[in-house]
Write an enzyme that holds these catalytic residues in place. Structure first.
Site, PDB file in Angstrom:
ATOM      1  CG  HIS A  71     -14.850 -27.418 -15.705  1.00  0.00           C
ATOM      2  ND1 HIS A  71     -14.106 -26.455 -16.347  1.00  0.00           N
ATOM      3  CD2 HIS A  71     -14.841 -27.082 -14.396  1.00  0.00           C
ATOM      4  CE1 HIS A  71     -13.676 -25.578 -15.474  1.00  0.00           C
ATOM      5  NE2 HIS A  71     -14.097 -25.933 -14.277  1.00  0.00           N
ATOM      6  CB  SER A  86     -10.254 -21.368 -15.742  1.00  0.00           C
ATOM      7  OG  SER A  86     -11.192 -22.352 -15.427  1.00  0.00           O
ATOM      8  NE  ARG A  87      -6.955 -19.897 -10.303  1.00  0.00           N
ATOM      9  CZ  ARG A  87      -7.303 -18.770  -9.704  1.00  0.00           C
ATOM     10  NH1 ARG A  87      -6.618 -17.685  -9.928  1.00  0.00           N
ATOM     11  NH2 ARG A  87      -8.311 -18.726  -8.866  1.00  0.00           N
TER      12      ARG A  87
HETATM   13  P1  AMP Z   1     -14.174 -24.725 -10.856  1.00  0.00           P
HETATM   14  O1  AMP Z   1     -15.030 -24.256 -11.987  1.00  0.00           O
HETATM   15  O2  AMP Z   1     -12.751 -24.323 -10.976  1.00  0.00           O
HETATM   16  O3  AMP Z   1     -14.794 -24.399  -9.520  1.00  0.00           O
HETATM   17  O4  AMP Z   1     -14.142 -26.315 -10.949  1.00  0.00           O
HETATM   18  C1  AMP Z   1     -15.334 -27.068 -10.953  1.00  0.00           C
HETATM   19  C2  AMP Z   1     -14.989 -28.519 -10.727  1.00  0.00           C
HETATM   20  O5  AMP Z   1     -14.139 -28.987 -11.776  1.00  0.00           O
HETATM   21  C3  AMP Z   1     -14.239 -28.756  -9.410  1.00  0.00           C
HETATM   22  O6  AMP Z   1     -14.748 -29.926  -8.790  1.00  0.00           O
HETATM   23  C4  AMP Z   1     -12.816 -28.938  -9.860  1.00  0.00           C
HETATM   24  O7  AMP Z   1     -12.040 -29.729  -8.985  1.00  0.00           O
HETATM   25  C5  AMP Z   1     -13.025 -29.645 -11.204  1.00  0.00           C
HETATM   26  N1  AMP Z   1     -11.840 -29.516 -12.067  1.00  0.00           N
HETATM   27  C6  AMP Z   1     -11.178 -28.379 -12.407  1.00  0.00           C
HETATM   28  N2  AMP Z   1     -10.097 -28.664 -13.181  1.00  0.00           N
HETATM   29  C7  AMP Z   1     -10.082 -30.016 -13.324  1.00  0.00           C
HETATM   30  C8  AMP Z   1      -9.210 -30.943 -14.002  1.00  0.00           C
HETATM   31  N3  AMP Z   1      -8.140 -30.536 -14.662  1.00  0.00           N
HETATM   32  N4  AMP Z   1      -9.503 -32.263 -13.921  1.00  0.00           N
HETATM   33  C9  AMP Z   1     -10.592 -32.708 -13.227  1.00  0.00           C
HETATM   34  N5  AMP Z   1     -11.445 -31.880 -12.577  1.00  0.00           N
HETATM   35  C10 AMP Z   1     -11.196 -30.559 -12.614  1.00  0.00           C
END
Ligand code: AMP
Length: 282
Positions: A37, A187-188
Protein backbone atom coordinates in the site's frame (compact mmCIF):
# COMPACT_ATOMS: atom_id res chain seq x y z
CA UNK A 1 -2.24 14.86 8.30
CA UNK A 2 -5.86 15.77 8.38
CA UNK A 3 -8.32 13.00 9.28
CA UNK A 4 -11.81 13.48 7.86
CA UNK A 5 -14.84 11.23 8.25
CA UNK A 6 -17.83 13.35 7.28
CA UNK A 7 -18.53 13.40 3.56
CA UNK A 8 -19.64 17.04 3.71
CA UNK A 9 -16.33 18.10 5.32
CA UNK A 10 -14.26 16.27 2.74
CA UNK A 11 -16.26 17.66 -0.16
CA UNK A 12 -15.75 21.20 1.18
CA UNK A 13 -12.01 20.65 1.57
CA UNK A 14 -11.69 19.16 -1.93
CA UNK A 15 -13.69 22.03 -3.47
CA UNK A 16 -11.24 24.52 -1.91
CA UNK A 17 -8.20 22.57 -3.12
CA UNK A 18 -9.65 22.36 -6.63
CA UNK A 19 -10.29 26.10 -6.65
CA UNK A 20 -6.60 26.69 -5.99
CA UNK A 21 -5.75 24.43 -8.94
CA UNK A 22 -4.06 21.65 -6.97
CA UNK A 23 -3.67 18.20 -8.50
CA UNK A 24 -5.40 15.64 -6.29
CA UNK A 25 -4.17 12.05 -6.00
CA UNK A 26 -6.20 9.29 -4.37
CA UNK A 27 -5.32 5.86 -2.98
CA UNK A 28 -8.34 3.84 -1.80
CA UNK A 29 -7.51 1.11 0.73
CA UNK A 30 -9.18 -1.16 3.25
CA UNK A 31 -6.50 -0.42 5.86
CA UNK A 32 -4.20 -3.06 7.42
CA UNK A 33 -1.56 -1.15 5.51
CA UNK A 34 1.69 -2.81 4.46
CA UNK A 35 4.61 -1.82 2.21
CA UNK A 36 2.55 -2.67 -0.88
CA UNK A 37 0.00 0.00 0.00
CA UNK A 38 2.75 2.41 1.00
CA UNK A 39 4.38 2.08 -2.45
CA UNK A 40 1.12 3.33 -4.03
CA UNK A 41 1.02 6.18 -1.56
CA UNK A 42 4.62 7.17 -2.30
CA UNK A 43 3.83 7.22 -6.03
CA UNK A 44 0.73 9.33 -5.35
CA UNK A 45 2.76 11.83 -3.32
CA UNK A 46 5.40 11.97 -6.04
CA UNK A 47 2.91 12.70 -8.79
CA UNK A 48 0.31 14.92 -7.10
CA UNK A 49 0.10 18.14 -5.06
CA UNK A 50 -2.39 16.70 -2.61
CA UNK A 51 -2.61 13.07 -1.53
CA UNK A 52 -5.81 11.54 -0.16
CA UNK A 53 -5.91 8.01 1.29
CA UNK A 54 -9.19 6.36 2.23
CA UNK A 55 -9.40 3.58 4.78
CA UNK A 56 -12.67 1.68 4.63
CA UNK A 57 -13.48 -2.02 4.84
CA UNK A 58 -16.16 -2.20 2.16
CA UNK A 59 -18.91 -4.64 3.18
CA UNK A 60 -20.38 -5.09 -0.30
CA UNK A 61 -17.26 -6.68 -1.79
CA UNK A 62 -17.12 -9.56 0.71
CA UNK A 63 -19.01 -12.63 -0.40
CA UNK A 64 -18.11 -14.27 2.91
CA UNK A 65 -19.59 -12.45 5.93
CA UNK A 66 -17.09 -13.91 8.41
CA UNK A 67 -14.21 -12.74 6.18
CA UNK A 68 -15.68 -9.22 6.45
CA UNK A 69 -16.11 -9.47 10.24
CA UNK A 70 -12.56 -10.79 10.74
CA UNK A 71 -10.85 -8.31 8.40
CA UNK A 72 -8.15 -6.51 10.46
CA UNK A 73 -9.15 -2.97 11.50
CA UNK A 74 -6.62 -0.78 13.29
CA UNK A 75 -6.73 2.78 12.05
CA UNK A 76 -4.22 4.08 14.62
CA UNK A 77 -1.55 1.64 13.40
CA UNK A 78 -2.42 2.55 9.81
CA UNK A 79 -1.92 6.23 10.60
CA UNK A 80 1.49 5.47 12.16
CA UNK A 81 2.42 3.62 8.93
CA UNK A 82 1.33 6.62 6.86
CA UNK A 83 3.49 8.84 9.07
CA UNK A 84 6.45 6.53 8.39
CA UNK A 85 6.35 7.63 4.72
CA UNK A 86 6.06 11.30 5.63
CA UNK A 87 2.26 11.34 5.95
CA UNK A 88 -0.43 12.25 3.45
CA UNK A 89 -2.58 15.37 3.28
CA UNK A 90 -5.94 13.77 4.00
CA UNK A 91 -6.90 10.42 5.54
CA UNK A 92 -10.55 9.79 4.74
CA UNK A 93 -12.28 7.28 7.03
CA UNK A 94 -15.84 7.24 5.66
CA UNK A 95 -18.93 6.73 7.80
CA UNK A 96 -20.76 3.64 6.55
CA UNK A 97 -24.24 5.16 6.79
CA UNK A 98 -23.13 8.05 4.61
CA UNK A 99 -21.50 5.87 2.00
CA UNK A 100 -24.36 3.38 1.97
CA UNK A 101 -27.64 5.18 2.79
CA UNK A 102 -29.26 2.13 1.15
CA UNK A 103 -27.97 -1.21 -0.03
CA UNK A 104 -28.18 -0.59 -3.77
CA UNK A 105 -25.17 -1.50 -5.87
CA UNK A 106 -23.86 0.43 -8.86
CA UNK A 107 -25.90 -0.40 -11.95
CA UNK A 108 -23.02 -1.00 -14.36
CA UNK A 109 -22.53 -4.09 -16.47
CA UNK A 110 -19.03 -5.51 -16.09
CA UNK A 111 -19.69 -8.02 -18.84
CA UNK A 112 -16.97 -10.57 -19.54
CA UNK A 113 -14.60 -9.12 -16.90
CA UNK A 114 -16.86 -10.38 -14.14
CA UNK A 115 -17.22 -13.91 -15.50
CA UNK A 116 -13.61 -15.11 -15.25
CA UNK A 117 -11.02 -15.80 -12.54
CA UNK A 118 -11.88 -13.71 -9.44
CA UNK A 119 -15.27 -12.84 -10.95
CA UNK A 120 -16.20 -16.49 -11.43
CA UNK A 121 -14.83 -17.58 -8.06
CA UNK A 122 -16.09 -14.70 -5.91
CA UNK A 123 -19.60 -13.96 -7.12
CA UNK A 124 -20.65 -10.33 -6.60
CA UNK A 125 -17.20 -9.27 -5.40
CA UNK A 126 -16.43 -6.87 -8.25
CA UNK A 127 -19.91 -5.35 -8.18
CA UNK A 128 -19.15 -4.36 -4.57
CA UNK A 129 -15.71 -3.05 -5.54
CA UNK A 130 -16.96 -0.80 -8.35
CA UNK A 131 -19.85 0.40 -6.16
CA UNK A 132 -17.52 1.68 -3.45
CA UNK A 133 -14.89 3.01 -5.88
CA UNK A 134 -17.59 4.92 -7.81
CA UNK A 135 -18.88 6.43 -4.53
CA UNK A 136 -15.36 7.35 -3.36
CA UNK A 137 -14.44 8.83 -6.76
CA UNK A 138 -17.58 11.01 -6.66
CA UNK A 139 -16.66 12.35 -3.22
CA UNK A 140 -12.86 12.72 -3.59
CA UNK A 141 -12.95 13.80 -7.27
CA UNK A 142 -9.26 13.02 -7.78
CA UNK A 143 -7.22 13.82 -10.89
CA UNK A 144 -5.24 10.58 -10.43
CA UNK A 145 -6.18 7.35 -8.64
CA UNK A 146 -3.61 4.65 -7.84
CA UNK A 147 -4.27 0.89 -7.90
CA UNK A 148 -1.98 -2.10 -7.46
CA UNK A 149 -1.26 -4.65 -10.19
CA UNK A 150 -1.37 -7.20 -7.38
CA UNK A 151 -5.16 -7.11 -7.97
CA UNK A 152 -4.82 -6.95 -11.74
CA UNK A 153 -8.38 -7.97 -12.61
CA UNK A 154 -9.70 -5.34 -10.19
CA UNK A 155 -7.45 -2.77 -11.87
CA UNK A 156 -8.77 -3.75 -15.33
CA UNK A 157 -12.36 -3.51 -14.08
CA UNK A 158 -11.81 -0.12 -12.47
CA UNK A 159 -10.27 1.18 -15.70
CA UNK A 160 -13.32 -0.13 -17.58
CA UNK A 161 -15.80 1.46 -15.14
CA UNK A 162 -13.91 4.77 -14.99
CA UNK A 163 -13.75 5.07 -18.75
CA UNK A 164 -17.56 5.11 -18.74
CA UNK A 165 -18.38 6.94 -15.50
CA UNK A 166 -15.32 8.97 -14.42
CA UNK A 167 -13.51 9.92 -17.63
CA UNK A 168 -11.74 12.82 -15.92
CA UNK A 169 -9.86 10.51 -13.51
CA UNK A 170 -6.59 8.97 -14.68
CA UNK A 171 -6.05 5.47 -13.32
CA UNK A 172 -2.40 4.75 -12.49
CA UNK A 173 -1.31 1.09 -12.21
CA UNK A 174 1.45 0.40 -9.68
CA UNK A 175 3.73 -2.69 -9.64
CA UNK A 176 3.30 -5.49 -7.10
CA UNK A 177 5.54 -5.27 -4.04
CA UNK A 178 6.90 -8.62 -2.89
CA UNK A 179 8.52 -10.08 0.17
CA UNK A 180 12.15 -11.26 -0.24
CA UNK A 181 10.82 -14.77 -0.95
CA UNK A 182 8.80 -13.43 -3.89
CA UNK A 183 5.45 -13.78 -2.12
CA UNK A 184 3.23 -10.82 -3.07
CA UNK A 185 2.63 -8.61 -0.04
CA UNK A 186 -0.91 -8.90 1.29
CA UNK A 187 -2.76 -8.33 4.54
CA UNK A 188 -3.75 -11.99 4.32
CA UNK A 189 -0.11 -13.16 4.60
CA UNK A 190 -0.36 -12.38 8.33
CA UNK A 191 -2.91 -15.18 8.66
CA UNK A 192 -0.44 -17.83 7.42
CA UNK A 193 1.57 -20.07 9.75
CA UNK A 194 5.35 -19.97 9.37
CA UNK A 195 5.32 -23.21 7.39
CA UNK A 196 2.46 -22.05 5.13
CA UNK A 197 4.17 -18.75 4.49
CA UNK A 198 7.36 -20.50 3.41
CA UNK A 199 5.38 -22.71 1.00
CA UNK A 200 3.35 -19.75 -0.30
CA UNK A 201 6.55 -18.37 -1.88
CA UNK A 202 6.18 -21.19 -4.45
CA UNK A 203 3.16 -19.42 -5.91
CA UNK A 204 5.34 -16.65 -7.35
CA UNK A 205 8.20 -19.06 -8.07
CA UNK A 206 5.85 -21.21 -10.19
CA UNK A 207 4.52 -18.21 -12.10
CA UNK A 208 8.08 -17.16 -12.79
CA UNK A 209 8.98 -20.65 -13.90
CA UNK A 210 6.17 -20.56 -16.49
CA UNK A 211 7.18 -17.12 -17.74
CA UNK A 212 10.94 -17.76 -17.82
CA UNK A 213 10.70 -21.14 -19.53
CA UNK A 214 8.08 -20.55 -22.20
CA UNK A 215 10.39 -22.02 -24.83
CA UNK A 216 10.39 -25.40 -23.13
CA UNK A 217 6.59 -25.80 -23.49
CA UNK A 218 4.68 -26.82 -26.61
CA UNK A 219 1.28 -25.39 -25.75
CA UNK A 220 -0.66 -23.24 -23.30
CA UNK A 221 -2.39 -26.37 -21.99
CA UNK A 222 1.00 -27.89 -21.22
CA UNK A 223 2.09 -24.80 -19.25
CA UNK A 224 -1.14 -24.85 -17.22
CA UNK A 225 -0.90 -28.57 -16.46
CA UNK A 226 2.72 -28.29 -15.40
CA UNK A 227 2.25 -25.29 -13.10
CA UNK A 228 -0.89 -26.63 -11.44
CA UNK A 229 0.73 -29.99 -10.71
CA UNK A 230 3.82 -28.26 -9.30
CA UNK A 231 1.80 -26.08 -6.95
CA UNK A 232 -0.53 -28.87 -5.86
CA UNK A 233 2.46 -31.04 -4.95
CA UNK A 234 3.08 -28.81 -1.89
CA UNK A 235 1.43 -29.91 1.34
CA UNK A 236 -0.44 -26.67 2.09
CA UNK A 237 -1.13 -25.41 -1.44
CA UNK A 238 -4.10 -26.08 -3.68
CA UNK A 239 -4.64 -24.25 -6.97
CA UNK A 240 -8.07 -22.72 -7.44
CA UNK A 241 -7.27 -21.49 -10.94
CA UNK A 242 -4.25 -20.84 -13.11
CA UNK A 243 -5.02 -18.79 -16.21
CA UNK A 244 -3.07 -17.18 -18.99
CA UNK A 245 -5.00 -14.22 -20.37
CA UNK A 246 -4.65 -11.11 -22.50
CA UNK A 247 -3.37 -8.17 -20.41
CA UNK A 248 -6.19 -5.85 -21.55
CA UNK A 249 -9.24 -7.93 -22.43
CA UNK A 250 -8.49 -10.75 -19.91
CA UNK A 251 -9.64 -13.19 -22.61
CA UNK A 252 -7.94 -16.58 -22.30
CA UNK A 253 -4.76 -16.77 -24.38
CA UNK A 254 -5.09 -19.58 -26.91
CA UNK A 255 -1.78 -19.55 -28.76
CA UNK A 256 1.86 -19.43 -27.73
CA UNK A 257 2.34 -16.49 -30.16
CA UNK A 258 0.03 -14.32 -28.07
CA UNK A 259 1.99 -14.83 -24.84
CA UNK A 260 3.89 -11.53 -25.18
CA UNK A 261 0.54 -9.74 -24.72
CA UNK A 262 -0.50 -11.95 -21.82
CA UNK A 263 -0.20 -12.36 -18.06
CA UNK A 264 -0.27 -15.46 -15.89
CA UNK A 265 -2.91 -15.30 -13.13
CA UNK A 266 -3.29 -17.57 -10.16
CA UNK A 267 -5.43 -18.14 -7.06
CA UNK A 268 -4.24 -20.66 -4.50
CA UNK A 269 -5.58 -21.88 -1.19
CA UNK A 270 -2.79 -21.98 1.35
CA UNK A 271 -4.28 -23.64 4.41
CA UNK A 272 -7.40 -21.57 5.12
CA UNK A 273 -6.10 -18.49 3.33
CA UNK A 274 -6.81 -17.63 -0.29
CA UNK A 275 -3.92 -15.92 -2.11
CA UNK A 276 -3.79 -14.38 -5.59
CA UNK A 277 -0.92 -13.26 -7.78
CA UNK A 278 -0.11 -12.48 -11.41
CA UNK A 279 2.88 -11.58 -13.57
CA UNK A 280 3.41 -10.57 -17.20
CA UNK A 281 5.01 -12.71 -19.91
CA UNK A 282 7.98 -10.97 -21.46
P1 AMP B 1 -6.69 -3.27 -0.32
O1 AMP B 1 -6.50 -2.52 0.96
O2 AMP B 1 -6.37 -4.71 -0.22
O3 AMP B 1 -8.04 -2.98 -0.93
O4 AMP B 1 -5.61 -2.69 -1.34
C1 AMP B 1 -5.55 -1.31 -1.63
C2 AMP B 1 -4.68 -1.12 -2.84
O5 AMP B 1 -3.36 -1.60 -2.58
C3 AMP B 1 -5.18 -1.88 -4.08
O6 AMP B 1 -5.05 -1.05 -5.22
C4 AMP B 1 -4.26 -3.07 -4.14
O7 AMP B 1 -4.10 -3.59 -5.44
C5 AMP B 1 -2.95 -2.44 -3.63
N1 AMP B 1 -2.02 -3.48 -3.15
C6 AMP B 1 -2.27 -4.47 -2.26
N2 AMP B 1 -1.18 -5.26 -2.10
C7 AMP B 1 -0.22 -4.76 -2.92
C8 AMP B 1 1.13 -5.13 -3.23
N3 AMP B 1 1.71 -6.18 -2.69
N4 AMP B 1 1.81 -4.38 -4.14
C9 AMP B 1 1.22 -3.29 -4.73
N5 AMP B 1 -0.04 -2.90 -4.47
C10 AMP B 1 -0.76 -3.61 -3.59
Amino acid sequence: MQRVSKKKDLEKEIANLKKSGRIIGFVPTMGALHRGHLSLIKECKRKCDVSVVSIYVNPTQFNDKSDFRNYPRDTDTDITKLESVGGVDIVYTPISEELYPDESLLDFDLGYFDTVMEGANRRGHFKGVITVVDKLFSIVKPDFAFFGEKDYQQLAIIKHMSKALHKEIKIIPCPTLREDSGLAMSSRNELLSKEERAEAANIYQSLKLAVDNVASFNSIAEIKKDIISKIDSFKHLETEYFEIADKDSLKTTMSMDALTQSRAFIAVRCGKVRLIDNIPFK
